[in-house]
Design an enzyme around this catalytic site. Structure first.
Site, PDB file in Angstrom:
ATOM      1  N   ASP A 231       0.723  -1.095  -0.020  1.00  0.00           N
ATOM      2  CA  ASP A 231      -0.114  -0.069   0.171  1.00  0.00           C
ATOM      3  C   ASP A 231       0.981   1.250   0.102  1.00  0.00           C
ATOM      4  OD1 ASP A 231      -2.458   1.522   0.385  1.00  0.00           O
ATOM      5  OD2 ASP A 231      -2.197   1.346   2.557  1.00  0.00           O
TER       6      ASP A 231
ATOM      7  N   ASN B 106     -10.009   0.539   0.688  1.00  0.00           N
ATOM      8  CA  ASN B 106      -8.997   0.657   1.490  1.00  0.00           C
ATOM      9  C   ASN B 106      -9.530   1.080   2.986  1.00  0.00           C
ATOM     10  OD1 ASN B 106      -7.509   0.333  -0.879  1.00  0.00           O
ATOM     11  ND2 ASN B 106      -5.718   1.196  -0.069  1.00  0.00           N
TER      12      ASN B 106
HETATM   13  P1  13P Z   1      -8.373   5.077   6.323  1.00  0.00           P
HETATM   14  O1  13P Z   1      -7.055   4.921   7.273  1.00  0.00           O
HETATM   15  O2  13P Z   1      -9.035   6.503   6.155  1.00  0.00           O
HETATM   16  O3  13P Z   1      -9.019   3.754   6.464  1.00  0.00           O
HETATM   17  O4  13P Z   1      -7.426   4.938   4.719  1.00  0.00           O
HETATM   18  C1  13P Z   1      -6.863   3.637   4.623  1.00  0.00           C
HETATM   19  C2  13P Z   1      -6.115   3.557   3.226  1.00  0.00           C
HETATM   20  O5  13P Z   1      -6.535   4.454   2.461  1.00  0.00           O
HETATM   21  C3  13P Z   1      -5.045   2.983   3.056  1.00  0.00           C
HETATM   22  O6  13P Z   1      -4.148   3.006   1.841  1.00  0.00           O
END
Ligand code: 13P
Length: 283
Positions: A79, A234
Protein backbone atom coordinates in the site's frame (compact mmCIF):
# COMPACT_ATOMS: atom_id res chain seq x y z
CA UNK A 1 -7.10 -17.77 -8.63
CA UNK A 2 -5.09 -14.96 -10.24
CA UNK A 3 -5.28 -11.59 -8.41
CA UNK A 4 -6.89 -9.90 -11.42
CA UNK A 5 -9.56 -12.60 -11.62
CA UNK A 6 -10.45 -11.95 -7.97
CA UNK A 7 -11.05 -8.27 -8.77
CA UNK A 8 -12.82 -9.12 -12.02
CA UNK A 9 -15.21 -11.32 -10.11
CA UNK A 10 -15.95 -8.40 -7.77
CA UNK A 11 -16.46 -6.09 -10.75
CA UNK A 12 -18.92 -8.49 -12.36
CA UNK A 13 -20.66 -9.22 -9.06
CA UNK A 14 -20.89 -5.47 -8.29
CA UNK A 15 -19.27 -5.70 -4.88
CA UNK A 16 -15.97 -4.39 -3.55
CA UNK A 17 -13.18 -6.13 -1.73
CA UNK A 18 -11.83 -4.58 1.43
CA UNK A 19 -8.11 -3.87 1.45
CA UNK A 20 -7.25 -4.07 5.14
CA UNK A 21 -3.90 -2.94 6.54
CA UNK A 22 -1.94 -4.90 9.11
CA UNK A 23 1.39 -4.67 10.91
CA UNK A 24 0.96 -7.38 13.52
CA UNK A 25 0.08 -11.07 13.35
CA UNK A 26 -3.15 -10.87 15.37
CA UNK A 27 -4.53 -8.14 13.11
CA UNK A 28 -3.75 -10.26 10.05
CA UNK A 29 -5.49 -13.19 11.72
CA UNK A 30 -8.52 -11.05 12.61
CA UNK A 31 -8.85 -9.83 9.01
CA UNK A 32 -8.55 -13.28 7.47
CA UNK A 33 -10.77 -15.09 9.94
CA UNK A 34 -13.41 -12.40 9.54
CA UNK A 35 -13.24 -12.71 5.74
CA UNK A 36 -13.39 -16.48 6.05
CA UNK A 37 -16.53 -16.26 8.22
CA UNK A 38 -18.09 -14.00 5.57
CA UNK A 39 -16.91 -16.36 2.79
CA UNK A 40 -15.32 -13.36 1.13
CA UNK A 41 -12.04 -13.02 -0.77
CA UNK A 42 -9.89 -10.35 0.82
CA UNK A 43 -6.96 -8.02 0.23
CA UNK A 44 -4.45 -7.59 3.05
CA UNK A 45 -2.06 -4.67 2.82
CA UNK A 46 1.07 -3.25 4.35
CA UNK A 47 2.19 0.33 3.90
CA UNK A 48 5.95 0.83 3.65
CA UNK A 49 6.12 1.54 7.41
CA UNK A 50 3.95 -1.46 8.28
CA UNK A 51 6.05 -3.66 6.00
CA UNK A 52 9.26 -2.41 7.60
CA UNK A 53 7.91 -3.43 11.01
CA UNK A 54 6.51 -6.80 9.95
CA UNK A 55 9.02 -7.75 7.27
CA UNK A 56 8.06 -8.13 3.59
CA UNK A 57 9.14 -11.75 3.35
CA UNK A 58 7.51 -12.54 6.68
CA UNK A 59 4.23 -10.96 5.52
CA UNK A 60 4.32 -12.98 2.29
CA UNK A 61 5.13 -16.23 4.13
CA UNK A 62 2.41 -15.78 6.70
CA UNK A 63 -0.21 -14.81 4.11
CA UNK A 64 0.70 -17.90 2.11
CA UNK A 65 0.18 -20.03 5.21
CA UNK A 66 -3.30 -18.46 5.64
CA UNK A 67 -4.12 -19.19 1.98
CA UNK A 68 -3.21 -22.83 2.52
CA UNK A 69 -5.17 -23.07 5.74
CA UNK A 70 -8.35 -21.30 4.60
CA UNK A 71 -8.44 -21.88 0.83
CA UNK A 72 -9.56 -18.24 0.62
CA UNK A 73 -8.44 -16.03 -2.29
CA UNK A 74 -6.13 -13.56 -0.51
CA UNK A 75 -4.28 -10.77 -2.29
CA UNK A 76 -1.21 -9.36 -0.53
CA UNK A 77 -0.80 -5.72 -1.48
CA UNK A 78 1.95 -3.14 -0.94
CA UNK A 79 0.00 0.00 0.00
CA UNK A 80 1.40 3.41 -1.01
CA UNK A 81 4.72 2.13 -2.30
CA UNK A 82 6.73 5.31 -2.81
CA UNK A 83 9.98 4.07 -4.34
CA UNK A 84 10.94 1.62 -7.04
CA UNK A 85 13.34 0.06 -4.58
CA UNK A 86 10.56 -0.86 -2.11
CA UNK A 87 8.43 -2.15 -4.97
CA UNK A 88 11.27 -4.38 -6.13
CA UNK A 89 11.65 -5.78 -2.61
CA UNK A 90 7.89 -6.46 -2.32
CA UNK A 91 7.77 -8.19 -5.70
CA UNK A 92 10.79 -10.30 -4.76
CA UNK A 93 9.19 -11.20 -1.43
CA UNK A 94 6.08 -12.49 -3.24
CA UNK A 95 3.46 -9.71 -3.00
CA UNK A 96 0.57 -10.18 -5.43
CA UNK A 97 -0.37 -6.51 -5.81
CA UNK A 98 1.55 -3.25 -5.78
CA UNK A 99 0.20 0.24 -5.25
CA UNK A 100 2.65 2.83 -6.54
CA UNK A 101 1.77 6.24 -5.13
CA UNK A 102 3.27 8.95 -7.31
CA UNK A 103 0.60 11.49 -6.40
CA UNK A 104 3.09 13.87 -4.79
CA UNK A 105 4.74 14.44 -8.18
CA UNK A 106 3.40 16.73 -10.85
CA UNK A 107 1.22 15.09 -13.46
CA UNK A 108 3.86 14.22 -16.08
CA UNK A 109 6.32 12.97 -13.45
CA UNK A 110 3.60 10.86 -11.84
CA UNK A 111 2.95 9.28 -15.25
CA UNK A 112 6.66 8.63 -15.87
CA UNK A 113 7.29 7.12 -12.41
CA UNK A 114 4.09 5.06 -12.42
CA UNK A 115 4.92 3.70 -15.88
CA UNK A 116 8.39 2.79 -14.65
CA UNK A 117 6.80 0.85 -11.76
CA UNK A 118 4.32 -0.88 -14.11
CA UNK A 119 7.05 -1.83 -16.57
CA UNK A 120 9.24 -3.25 -13.82
CA UNK A 121 6.48 -5.27 -12.14
CA UNK A 122 5.12 -6.63 -15.42
CA UNK A 123 8.64 -7.61 -16.56
CA UNK A 124 8.86 -9.85 -13.50
CA UNK A 125 5.30 -11.16 -13.36
CA UNK A 126 2.34 -10.15 -15.54
CA UNK A 127 -0.11 -11.42 -12.94
CA UNK A 128 0.82 -8.91 -10.24
CA UNK A 129 -1.73 -6.10 -10.06
CA UNK A 130 -0.34 -2.57 -10.28
CA UNK A 131 -2.34 0.35 -8.93
CA UNK A 132 -1.56 4.00 -9.68
CA UNK A 133 -2.88 7.09 -7.93
CA UNK A 134 -4.12 10.39 -9.29
CA UNK A 135 -5.36 13.33 -7.22
CA UNK A 136 -4.32 14.76 -3.86
CA UNK A 137 -5.39 12.48 -1.01
CA UNK A 138 -5.27 14.34 2.30
CA UNK A 139 -4.80 13.04 5.83
CA UNK A 140 -3.15 10.08 7.54
CA UNK A 141 -4.58 6.91 9.07
CA UNK A 142 -5.41 8.27 12.53
CA UNK A 143 -8.00 10.37 14.38
CA UNK A 144 -8.11 14.03 13.29
CA UNK A 145 -9.68 16.85 15.31
CA UNK A 146 -9.24 19.52 12.65
CA UNK A 147 -11.83 20.22 9.96
CA UNK A 148 -11.16 18.38 6.70
CA UNK A 149 -11.10 20.68 3.73
CA UNK A 150 -10.92 19.01 0.35
CA UNK A 151 -10.35 21.47 -2.46
CA UNK A 152 -11.69 21.18 -5.98
CA UNK A 153 -8.15 20.94 -7.33
CA UNK A 154 -7.45 17.93 -5.07
CA UNK A 155 -10.01 15.82 -6.94
CA UNK A 156 -9.12 13.42 -9.72
CA UNK A 157 -9.98 14.91 -13.11
CA UNK A 158 -11.82 12.55 -15.48
CA UNK A 159 -9.93 13.53 -18.65
CA UNK A 160 -6.57 13.21 -16.87
CA UNK A 161 -7.65 9.86 -15.41
CA UNK A 162 -8.28 8.46 -18.90
CA UNK A 163 -4.93 9.76 -20.15
CA UNK A 164 -3.13 8.49 -17.00
CA UNK A 165 -4.56 4.98 -17.34
CA UNK A 166 -3.74 4.80 -21.02
CA UNK A 167 -0.16 6.09 -20.74
CA UNK A 168 0.88 4.16 -17.61
CA UNK A 169 -0.73 0.78 -18.30
CA UNK A 170 -1.94 0.42 -14.68
CA UNK A 171 -4.49 -2.23 -13.74
CA UNK A 172 -6.16 -0.18 -11.00
CA UNK A 173 -6.72 3.51 -10.35
CA UNK A 174 -6.86 5.12 -6.90
CA UNK A 175 -8.76 8.40 -7.03
CA UNK A 176 -9.75 11.36 -4.91
CA UNK A 177 -13.49 12.06 -4.91
CA UNK A 178 -13.96 13.58 -1.44
CA UNK A 179 -12.21 10.76 0.44
CA UNK A 180 -9.24 11.23 2.80
CA UNK A 181 -7.08 9.08 5.03
CA UNK A 182 -8.19 8.96 8.65
CA UNK A 183 -11.31 9.69 10.67
CA UNK A 184 -12.32 13.35 11.03
CA UNK A 185 -14.35 13.89 14.20
CA UNK A 186 -15.61 17.33 13.12
CA UNK A 187 -16.37 16.79 9.46
CA UNK A 188 -17.27 13.37 8.04
CA UNK A 189 -16.04 12.74 4.54
CA UNK A 190 -18.58 13.23 1.78
CA UNK A 191 -18.02 11.48 -1.52
CA UNK A 192 -18.62 13.26 -4.82
CA UNK A 193 -20.34 10.36 -6.53
CA UNK A 194 -20.97 12.46 -9.65
CA UNK A 195 -17.23 12.79 -10.06
CA UNK A 196 -16.81 9.03 -9.70
CA UNK A 197 -19.42 8.52 -12.44
CA UNK A 198 -17.53 10.93 -14.71
CA UNK A 199 -14.20 9.21 -14.04
CA UNK A 200 -15.71 5.81 -14.77
CA UNK A 201 -17.23 7.05 -18.02
CA UNK A 202 -13.84 8.49 -19.04
CA UNK A 203 -11.67 5.45 -18.22
CA UNK A 204 -14.21 2.82 -19.30
CA UNK A 205 -14.24 -0.73 -17.96
CA UNK A 206 -10.54 -1.31 -18.66
CA UNK A 207 -9.33 -0.46 -15.16
CA UNK A 208 -10.28 -1.40 -11.60
CA UNK A 209 -11.50 1.58 -9.56
CA UNK A 210 -10.13 2.01 -6.04
CA UNK A 211 -11.29 4.08 -3.07
CA UNK A 212 -8.70 4.87 -0.42
CA UNK A 213 -9.58 6.31 2.97
CA UNK A 214 -12.40 3.87 3.68
CA UNK A 215 -12.60 4.91 7.36
CA UNK A 216 -14.77 7.88 8.23
CA UNK A 217 -16.83 7.77 5.02
CA UNK A 218 -20.56 7.30 5.70
CA UNK A 219 -21.58 3.71 4.75
CA UNK A 220 -24.28 4.99 2.35
CA UNK A 221 -21.62 6.93 0.43
CA UNK A 222 -19.39 3.84 0.28
CA UNK A 223 -22.33 1.77 -0.97
CA UNK A 224 -23.05 4.40 -3.63
CA UNK A 225 -19.43 4.26 -4.75
CA UNK A 226 -19.49 0.46 -4.95
CA UNK A 227 -22.69 0.60 -7.00
CA UNK A 228 -20.88 2.95 -9.38
CA UNK A 229 -17.98 0.53 -9.86
CA UNK A 230 -15.46 0.79 -6.99
CA UNK A 231 -14.00 -2.72 -6.52
CA UNK A 232 -11.42 -2.11 -3.77
CA UNK A 233 -11.94 -0.05 -0.63
CA UNK A 234 -8.90 0.58 1.57
CA UNK A 235 -9.42 0.54 5.33
CA UNK A 236 -6.92 1.22 8.06
CA UNK A 237 -7.88 3.83 10.71
CA UNK A 238 -11.09 2.14 11.90
CA UNK A 239 -9.09 -1.02 12.61
CA UNK A 240 -6.28 0.89 14.32
CA UNK A 241 -8.76 2.66 16.61
CA UNK A 242 -10.54 -0.61 17.45
CA UNK A 243 -7.20 -2.32 18.12
CA UNK A 244 -6.13 0.44 20.48
CA UNK A 245 -9.45 0.54 22.35
CA UNK A 246 -9.32 -3.23 22.79
CA UNK A 247 -5.81 -3.06 24.18
CA UNK A 248 -6.66 -0.17 26.51
CA UNK A 249 -9.58 -2.12 27.92
CA UNK A 250 -7.41 -5.19 28.51
CA UNK A 251 -4.75 -3.11 30.24
CA UNK A 252 -7.33 -1.47 32.48
CA UNK A 253 -8.90 -4.79 33.43
CA UNK A 254 -5.80 -6.78 34.21
CA UNK A 255 -2.21 -6.55 35.39
CA UNK A 256 -1.35 -9.57 33.26
CA UNK A 257 1.58 -9.26 30.86
CA UNK A 258 0.79 -12.24 28.64
CA UNK A 259 0.71 -10.90 25.06
CA UNK A 260 -1.85 -13.34 23.68
CA UNK A 261 -4.21 -12.59 26.56
CA UNK A 262 -3.76 -8.83 26.36
CA UNK A 263 -4.27 -8.85 22.58
CA UNK A 264 -7.44 -10.95 22.58
CA UNK A 265 -9.76 -7.92 22.80
CA UNK A 266 -7.86 -6.13 20.03
CA UNK A 267 -8.20 -9.23 17.86
CA UNK A 268 -11.97 -9.34 18.48
CA UNK A 269 -12.44 -5.61 17.93
CA UNK A 270 -10.58 -5.66 14.60
CA UNK A 271 -12.49 -8.75 13.52
CA UNK A 272 -15.76 -6.91 14.15
CA UNK A 273 -14.67 -3.86 12.13
CA UNK A 274 -13.70 -6.08 9.21
CA UNK A 275 -17.02 -7.94 9.40
CA UNK A 276 -18.99 -4.68 9.22
CA UNK A 277 -16.89 -3.32 6.37
CA UNK A 278 -17.25 -6.49 4.31
CA UNK A 279 -21.01 -6.38 4.75
CA UNK A 280 -21.08 -2.71 3.62
CA UNK A 281 -18.94 -3.45 0.57
CA UNK A 282 -21.29 -6.19 -0.57
CA UNK A 283 -23.97 -3.42 -1.01
P1 13P B 1 -8.21 4.98 6.24
O1 13P B 1 -7.12 5.02 7.25
O2 13P B 1 -8.96 6.29 6.15
O3 13P B 1 -9.13 3.83 6.43
O4 13P B 1 -7.52 4.79 4.81
C1 13P B 1 -6.69 3.69 4.60
C2 13P B 1 -6.08 3.70 3.25
O5 13P B 1 -6.57 4.32 2.34
C3 13P B 1 -4.84 2.92 3.07
O6 13P B 1 -4.31 3.08 1.80
Amino acid sequence: MKPKDILKQAQEGKYALGSFNFSTAEVLRAIIESAQAAKSPVIVSTSEGEADFFGLRQAAALVESWRLQTGLPIILNLDHGKSLDKIKQAVEAGYSAIHFDGSKYDYEENIAKTKEAVDFVKSVNQDIIVEGELGYLRGSSSLHEEILEIKEEDLTKPDQAADFVQRTGIDSLAMVIGNAHGVYTQSPEKLRLNRLGEIKAAVGGQVFLVLHGGSGVPPEDVRGAVELGIVKVNVNTDMRLAWRQGLEKSLQESQDATPYKLLQRSYEAVREVVKNKISTFKT
